[in-house]
Design an enzyme around this catalytic site. Structure first.
Site, PDB file in Angstrom:
ATOM      1  N   CYS A  30      36.445  -8.193  87.660  1.00 44.43           N
ATOM      2  CA  CYS A  30      37.562  -9.011  88.153  1.00 44.43           C
ATOM      3  C   CYS A  30      38.501  -8.083  88.906  1.00 44.43           C
ATOM      4  CB  CYS A  30      38.287  -9.691  86.997  1.00 44.43           C
ATOM      5  SG  CYS A  30      39.787 -10.552  87.495  1.00 44.43           S
ATOM      6  N   CYS A  34      41.034 -14.746  93.950  1.00 45.16           N
ATOM      7  CA  CYS A  34      39.917 -14.086  93.273  1.00 45.16           C
ATOM      8  C   CYS A  34      39.704 -12.752  93.970  1.00 45.16           C
ATOM      9  CB  CYS A  34      38.654 -14.945  93.343  1.00 45.16           C
ATOM     10  SG  CYS A  34      37.179 -14.124  92.694  1.00 45.16           S
TER      11      CYS A  34
END
Length: 330
Positions: free
Chosen positions: A80, A232
Protein backbone atom coordinates in the site's frame (compact mmCIF):
# COMPACT_ATOMS: atom_id res chain seq x y z
CA UNK A 1 -2.08 2.06 27.67
CA UNK A 2 -1.08 1.62 24.03
CA UNK A 3 -1.05 4.36 21.38
CA UNK A 4 -2.57 3.90 17.93
CA UNK A 5 -2.59 6.54 15.22
CA UNK A 6 -5.24 7.58 12.70
CA UNK A 7 -3.34 8.61 9.57
CA UNK A 8 -3.77 9.23 5.87
CA UNK A 9 -1.93 9.57 2.59
CA UNK A 10 -3.99 11.59 0.09
CA UNK A 11 -7.05 11.00 2.31
CA UNK A 12 -6.53 7.22 2.00
CA UNK A 13 -7.15 6.62 5.71
CA UNK A 14 -5.64 4.02 8.04
CA UNK A 15 -5.00 3.14 11.63
CA UNK A 16 -1.41 2.32 12.62
CA UNK A 17 -0.66 -0.29 15.29
CA UNK A 18 2.95 -0.83 16.39
CA UNK A 19 3.17 -4.42 17.60
CA UNK A 20 6.61 -3.77 19.10
CA UNK A 21 5.00 -1.42 21.66
CA UNK A 22 2.85 -4.22 23.11
CA UNK A 23 3.75 -6.49 25.99
CA UNK A 24 2.04 -9.34 24.12
CA UNK A 25 1.65 -9.02 20.35
CA UNK A 26 -1.77 -9.58 18.80
CA UNK A 27 -2.15 -12.88 16.98
CA UNK A 28 -3.02 -12.83 13.29
CA UNK A 29 -6.70 -13.67 13.95
CA UNK A 30 -6.80 -10.87 16.55
CA UNK A 31 -5.28 -8.43 14.06
CA UNK A 32 -7.81 -9.34 11.38
CA UNK A 33 -10.72 -9.02 13.83
CA UNK A 34 -9.42 -5.63 15.02
CA UNK A 35 -8.96 -4.40 11.44
CA UNK A 36 -12.51 -5.35 10.45
CA UNK A 37 -13.93 -3.68 13.58
CA UNK A 38 -11.88 -0.47 13.86
CA UNK A 39 -12.24 0.41 10.15
CA UNK A 40 -16.04 -0.01 10.09
CA UNK A 41 -17.66 3.41 9.46
CA UNK A 42 -20.64 2.89 11.78
CA UNK A 43 -19.31 0.79 14.67
CA UNK A 44 -15.56 1.37 14.41
CA UNK A 45 -13.49 4.34 15.51
CA UNK A 46 -13.42 7.88 14.08
CA UNK A 47 -15.76 6.98 11.19
CA UNK A 48 -13.61 4.02 10.20
CA UNK A 49 -10.80 3.82 7.65
CA UNK A 50 -9.57 1.97 4.57
CA UNK A 51 -7.37 -0.46 6.48
CA UNK A 52 -5.10 -1.27 9.42
CA UNK A 53 -1.31 -0.91 9.07
CA UNK A 54 0.58 -3.23 11.40
CA UNK A 55 4.20 -2.41 12.20
CA UNK A 56 6.52 -5.08 13.55
CA UNK A 57 10.23 -5.87 13.86
CA UNK A 58 12.35 -6.78 10.85
CA UNK A 59 15.67 -8.62 10.82
CA UNK A 60 16.44 -7.61 7.22
CA UNK A 61 19.52 -5.43 6.57
CA UNK A 62 18.99 -1.65 6.72
CA UNK A 63 15.28 -1.99 7.55
CA UNK A 64 13.69 -0.21 10.51
CA UNK A 65 10.57 -2.36 10.59
CA UNK A 66 7.99 -4.33 8.67
CA UNK A 67 4.52 -3.36 7.46
CA UNK A 68 1.46 -5.55 7.07
CA UNK A 69 -1.64 -4.12 5.36
CA UNK A 70 -5.04 -5.49 6.43
CA UNK A 71 -8.03 -4.31 4.38
CA UNK A 72 -11.46 -3.52 5.77
CA UNK A 73 -12.73 -6.97 4.79
CA UNK A 74 -9.85 -8.69 6.60
CA UNK A 75 -7.90 -9.57 3.45
CA UNK A 76 -4.16 -8.90 3.29
CA UNK A 77 -2.75 -6.52 0.68
CA UNK A 78 0.78 -7.17 -0.53
CA UNK A 79 1.53 -3.43 -0.56
CA UNK A 80 0.00 0.00 0.00
CA UNK A 81 1.85 3.06 -1.24
CA UNK A 82 -0.15 5.66 0.67
CA UNK A 83 0.06 3.56 3.82
CA UNK A 84 3.80 3.02 3.39
CA UNK A 85 4.37 6.78 3.48
CA UNK A 86 2.66 7.05 6.87
CA UNK A 87 4.51 4.01 8.24
CA UNK A 88 7.77 5.51 6.97
CA UNK A 89 7.06 8.72 8.85
CA UNK A 90 6.24 6.79 12.02
CA UNK A 91 9.49 4.81 11.85
CA UNK A 92 11.47 7.93 10.91
CA UNK A 93 10.14 9.78 13.96
CA UNK A 94 10.66 6.75 16.21
CA UNK A 95 14.28 6.05 15.24
CA UNK A 96 15.41 9.52 14.16
CA UNK A 97 16.38 8.46 10.64
CA UNK A 98 15.32 10.08 7.36
CA UNK A 99 16.39 7.35 4.92
CA UNK A 100 16.01 3.59 5.34
CA UNK A 101 14.09 0.55 4.09
CA UNK A 102 10.77 -0.96 5.18
CA UNK A 103 10.04 -4.66 4.85
CA UNK A 104 6.81 -5.37 2.96
CA UNK A 105 5.27 -8.66 1.91
CA UNK A 106 7.21 -8.95 -1.35
CA UNK A 107 10.29 -6.76 -0.94
CA UNK A 108 12.26 -4.33 1.20
CA UNK A 109 11.54 -0.85 -0.14
CA UNK A 110 13.65 2.31 0.06
CA UNK A 111 11.94 5.30 1.68
CA UNK A 112 13.09 8.78 2.62
CA UNK A 113 11.79 12.04 3.99
CA UNK A 114 11.13 14.77 1.41
CA UNK A 115 10.65 18.52 1.72
CA UNK A 116 7.11 19.22 2.93
CA UNK A 117 4.54 19.69 0.16
CA UNK A 118 3.15 22.59 2.21
CA UNK A 119 3.39 24.02 5.72
CA UNK A 120 2.76 21.26 8.29
CA UNK A 121 2.24 18.63 5.56
CA UNK A 122 4.99 16.03 6.27
CA UNK A 123 6.07 14.35 3.04
CA UNK A 124 7.79 11.07 2.21
CA UNK A 125 9.03 9.35 -0.93
CA UNK A 126 8.62 5.57 -1.11
CA UNK A 127 9.80 3.03 -3.64
CA UNK A 128 7.11 1.09 -5.51
CA UNK A 129 8.46 -2.21 -6.85
CA UNK A 130 8.82 -4.94 -8.07
CA UNK A 131 6.97 -4.34 -11.34
CA UNK A 132 5.78 -7.13 -13.64
CA UNK A 133 3.28 -7.50 -16.48
CA UNK A 134 3.03 -11.32 -16.64
CA UNK A 135 -0.48 -12.68 -16.26
CA UNK A 136 0.69 -15.20 -13.66
CA UNK A 137 1.75 -12.45 -11.25
CA UNK A 138 -1.49 -10.50 -11.35
CA UNK A 139 -3.04 -13.07 -12.06
CA UNK A 140 -5.46 -12.89 -14.99
CA UNK A 141 -6.79 -15.41 -17.51
CA UNK A 142 -9.21 -15.87 -20.39
CA UNK A 143 -8.12 -12.67 -22.14
CA UNK A 144 -6.20 -14.33 -24.97
CA UNK A 145 -2.87 -12.76 -24.05
CA UNK A 146 0.08 -13.22 -21.68
CA UNK A 147 0.41 -9.47 -21.08
CA UNK A 148 -2.20 -6.75 -21.28
CA UNK A 149 -0.68 -3.43 -22.32
CA UNK A 150 -2.91 -0.81 -23.94
CA UNK A 151 -5.21 -3.42 -25.47
CA UNK A 152 -8.94 -3.40 -26.11
CA UNK A 153 -11.00 -5.83 -24.02
CA UNK A 154 -14.57 -5.78 -25.41
CA UNK A 155 -15.69 -8.05 -22.56
CA UNK A 156 -14.94 -5.18 -20.14
CA UNK A 157 -16.01 -2.04 -22.00
CA UNK A 158 -16.21 -1.37 -25.75
CA UNK A 159 -14.01 1.47 -26.93
CA UNK A 160 -11.60 1.42 -23.97
CA UNK A 161 -8.06 0.04 -23.80
CA UNK A 162 -6.59 -1.58 -20.71
CA UNK A 163 -3.18 -2.15 -19.14
CA UNK A 164 -2.52 -4.68 -16.36
CA UNK A 165 0.48 -4.15 -14.06
CA UNK A 166 1.62 -5.77 -10.82
CA UNK A 167 3.50 -3.40 -8.48
CA UNK A 168 3.20 -5.97 -6.74
CA UNK A 169 -0.50 -5.24 -6.04
CA UNK A 170 -2.47 -6.09 -9.19
CA UNK A 171 -3.75 -3.08 -11.14
CA UNK A 172 -5.91 -2.65 -14.21
CA UNK A 173 -5.76 0.81 -15.82
CA UNK A 174 -7.67 2.58 -18.58
CA UNK A 175 -7.11 6.11 -19.89
CA UNK A 176 -10.48 7.78 -20.42
CA UNK A 177 -12.09 11.11 -21.21
CA UNK A 178 -13.80 13.29 -18.61
CA UNK A 179 -17.29 11.98 -19.38
CA UNK A 180 -16.23 8.36 -18.89
CA UNK A 181 -14.29 9.29 -15.74
CA UNK A 182 -17.50 10.51 -14.11
CA UNK A 183 -19.75 7.75 -15.46
CA UNK A 184 -20.82 4.62 -13.60
CA UNK A 185 -18.43 2.44 -15.63
CA UNK A 186 -15.56 2.39 -13.12
CA UNK A 187 -17.78 1.26 -10.26
CA UNK A 188 -19.58 -1.32 -12.38
CA UNK A 189 -16.37 -2.84 -13.76
CA UNK A 190 -14.61 -2.62 -10.41
CA UNK A 191 -17.38 -4.59 -8.73
CA UNK A 192 -17.56 -7.13 -11.56
CA UNK A 193 -13.82 -7.81 -11.50
CA UNK A 194 -13.74 -8.15 -7.70
CA UNK A 195 -16.76 -10.42 -7.47
CA UNK A 196 -16.19 -14.01 -8.69
CA UNK A 197 -15.25 -13.63 -12.37
CA UNK A 198 -13.36 -15.58 -15.06
CA UNK A 199 -10.74 -12.88 -15.70
CA UNK A 200 -9.15 -11.84 -12.40
CA UNK A 201 -9.72 -14.74 -9.97
CA UNK A 202 -8.14 -12.85 -7.04
CA UNK A 203 -9.73 -9.51 -7.95
CA UNK A 204 -7.87 -6.43 -9.11
CA UNK A 205 -7.47 -2.74 -8.26
CA UNK A 206 -9.06 -0.82 -11.12
CA UNK A 207 -8.22 2.78 -12.09
CA UNK A 208 -9.49 5.28 -14.62
CA UNK A 209 -6.95 7.94 -15.61
CA UNK A 210 -7.56 11.25 -17.37
CA UNK A 211 -4.61 13.04 -19.00
CA UNK A 212 -4.74 16.70 -17.96
CA UNK A 213 -1.47 17.99 -19.40
CA UNK A 214 2.13 16.97 -20.00
CA UNK A 215 3.21 14.85 -16.99
CA UNK A 216 -0.14 15.55 -15.33
CA UNK A 217 -2.93 13.07 -14.54
CA UNK A 218 -6.14 12.67 -12.59
CA UNK A 219 -6.65 9.11 -11.25
CA UNK A 220 -9.65 7.51 -9.58
CA UNK A 221 -9.45 3.96 -8.19
CA UNK A 222 -11.81 1.17 -7.21
CA UNK A 223 -9.64 -0.72 -4.72
CA UNK A 224 -9.73 -4.47 -4.20
CA UNK A 225 -11.09 -5.33 -0.76
CA UNK A 226 -12.19 -1.73 -0.13
CA UNK A 227 -14.16 -0.19 -3.01
CA UNK A 228 -13.80 3.46 -4.02
CA UNK A 229 -11.02 5.25 -2.10
CA UNK A 230 -9.89 8.86 -2.07
CA UNK A 231 -6.58 7.66 -3.45
CA UNK A 232 -4.59 4.49 -4.04
CA UNK A 233 -0.81 4.91 -3.89
CA UNK A 234 0.12 1.81 -5.84
CA UNK A 235 -2.69 2.61 -8.28
CA UNK A 236 -1.29 6.08 -8.97
CA UNK A 237 2.18 4.56 -9.32
CA UNK A 238 1.08 1.85 -11.75
CA UNK A 239 -0.92 4.42 -13.72
CA UNK A 240 2.13 6.66 -13.97
CA UNK A 241 4.10 3.78 -15.48
CA UNK A 242 1.26 3.07 -17.92
CA UNK A 243 1.24 6.81 -18.77
CA UNK A 244 4.94 6.71 -19.72
CA UNK A 245 4.55 3.50 -21.73
CA UNK A 246 1.28 4.21 -23.52
CA UNK A 247 1.50 7.99 -24.01
CA UNK A 248 5.23 8.78 -24.41
CA UNK A 249 4.43 12.07 -26.11
CA UNK A 250 2.76 13.26 -22.88
CA UNK A 251 4.85 11.59 -20.14
CA UNK A 252 8.57 11.40 -19.40
CA UNK A 253 10.59 8.75 -17.60
CA UNK A 254 12.70 10.09 -14.70
CA UNK A 255 10.68 13.33 -14.54
CA UNK A 256 8.17 14.31 -11.88
CA UNK A 257 4.55 13.52 -12.75
CA UNK A 258 1.73 15.29 -10.90
CA UNK A 259 -1.08 12.86 -10.08
CA UNK A 260 -4.27 14.45 -8.81
CA UNK A 261 -6.85 12.29 -7.05
CA UNK A 262 -10.11 12.79 -5.12
CA UNK A 263 -8.06 13.12 -1.91
CA UNK A 264 -5.40 15.57 -3.11
CA UNK A 265 -2.23 15.16 -5.15
CA UNK A 266 1.01 13.18 -5.18
CA UNK A 267 4.13 13.27 -7.30
CA UNK A 268 5.58 10.21 -9.01
CA UNK A 269 8.77 9.50 -10.89
CA UNK A 270 9.04 6.43 -13.16
CA UNK A 271 12.41 4.77 -13.74
CA UNK A 272 13.36 2.32 -16.51
CA UNK A 273 16.66 0.45 -16.24
CA UNK A 274 17.47 -2.55 -18.46
CA UNK A 275 13.77 -3.42 -18.93
CA UNK A 276 13.21 -3.18 -15.16
CA UNK A 277 10.82 -0.54 -13.84
CA UNK A 278 10.38 1.15 -10.48
CA UNK A 279 8.38 4.16 -9.32
CA UNK A 280 8.94 6.80 -6.64
CA UNK A 281 5.71 7.81 -4.91
CA UNK A 282 5.98 11.19 -3.16
CA UNK A 283 3.20 12.56 -1.01
CA UNK A 284 1.86 13.51 2.40
CA UNK A 285 2.04 11.38 5.54
CA UNK A 286 -0.53 13.02 7.81
CA UNK A 287 -1.31 11.99 11.41
CA UNK A 288 -4.82 13.18 12.28
CA UNK A 289 -5.48 11.52 15.67
CA UNK A 290 -3.65 9.85 18.54
CA UNK A 291 -5.56 7.08 20.30
CA UNK A 292 -4.80 5.71 23.77
CA UNK A 293 -6.30 2.31 24.59
CA UNK A 294 -5.63 -0.43 27.16
CA UNK A 295 -3.65 -3.29 25.63
CA UNK A 296 -6.13 -5.82 27.01
CA UNK A 297 -8.89 -4.07 25.06
CA UNK A 298 -6.99 -4.54 21.81
CA UNK A 299 -6.80 -8.29 22.44
CA UNK A 300 -10.52 -8.28 23.26
CA UNK A 301 -11.34 -6.12 20.20
CA UNK A 302 -13.06 -3.63 22.51
CA UNK A 303 -12.87 0.02 21.43
CA UNK A 304 -15.20 1.44 24.09
CA UNK A 305 -12.43 2.87 26.29
CA UNK A 306 -10.34 4.45 23.54
CA UNK A 307 -9.24 8.02 24.32
CA UNK A 308 -8.82 10.19 21.22
CA UNK A 309 -6.72 13.33 20.78
CA UNK A 310 -6.86 15.30 17.54
CA UNK A 311 -3.68 16.76 16.03
CA UNK A 312 -3.41 20.03 14.11
CA UNK A 313 -2.32 18.36 10.85
CA UNK A 314 -5.64 17.82 9.06
CA UNK A 315 -6.48 21.55 8.78
CA UNK A 316 -3.02 22.09 7.26
CA UNK A 317 -3.60 19.29 4.78
CA UNK A 318 -7.00 20.68 3.79
CA UNK A 319 -5.40 24.08 3.14
CA UNK A 320 -2.93 22.30 0.86
CA UNK A 321 -5.81 20.60 -1.00
CA UNK A 322 -7.58 23.93 -1.37
CA UNK A 323 -4.44 25.40 -2.94
CA UNK A 324 -4.46 22.61 -5.54
CA UNK A 325 -7.69 23.90 -7.05
CA UNK A 326 -5.75 26.73 -8.66
CA UNK A 327 -3.27 24.25 -10.16
CA UNK A 328 -5.66 21.63 -11.44
CA UNK A 329 -6.31 21.91 -15.18
CA UNK A 330 -10.02 21.65 -15.80
Amino acid sequence: MVQLLKVHGSQNKFFILDQTALQTKLSQPELVALAKHITEPETGLLDGADGLLVIDDSDHPDTLGSMQVINTDGSIASMCGNGLRTVSRYLSDKFGKDQFKVETMDSDLHVHREADLADNVPTFSVEISPVTFAKETLPFDNLGTDTLINKAVPEFAPGLKFTAISVPNPHLISFVDEETMHSKTLGQLGKMLNDPNPYFPDGVNFSFAQILDHNTLFVRTYERGVGFTNACGTGMSATSLAFCLNHPEMADFDELISVYNPGGMVKTRVHSRDDTFSIDLIGNATFTHKIEIPEADLHANDLEHAQVTETDEQPAYLRFVESLKNQLVK
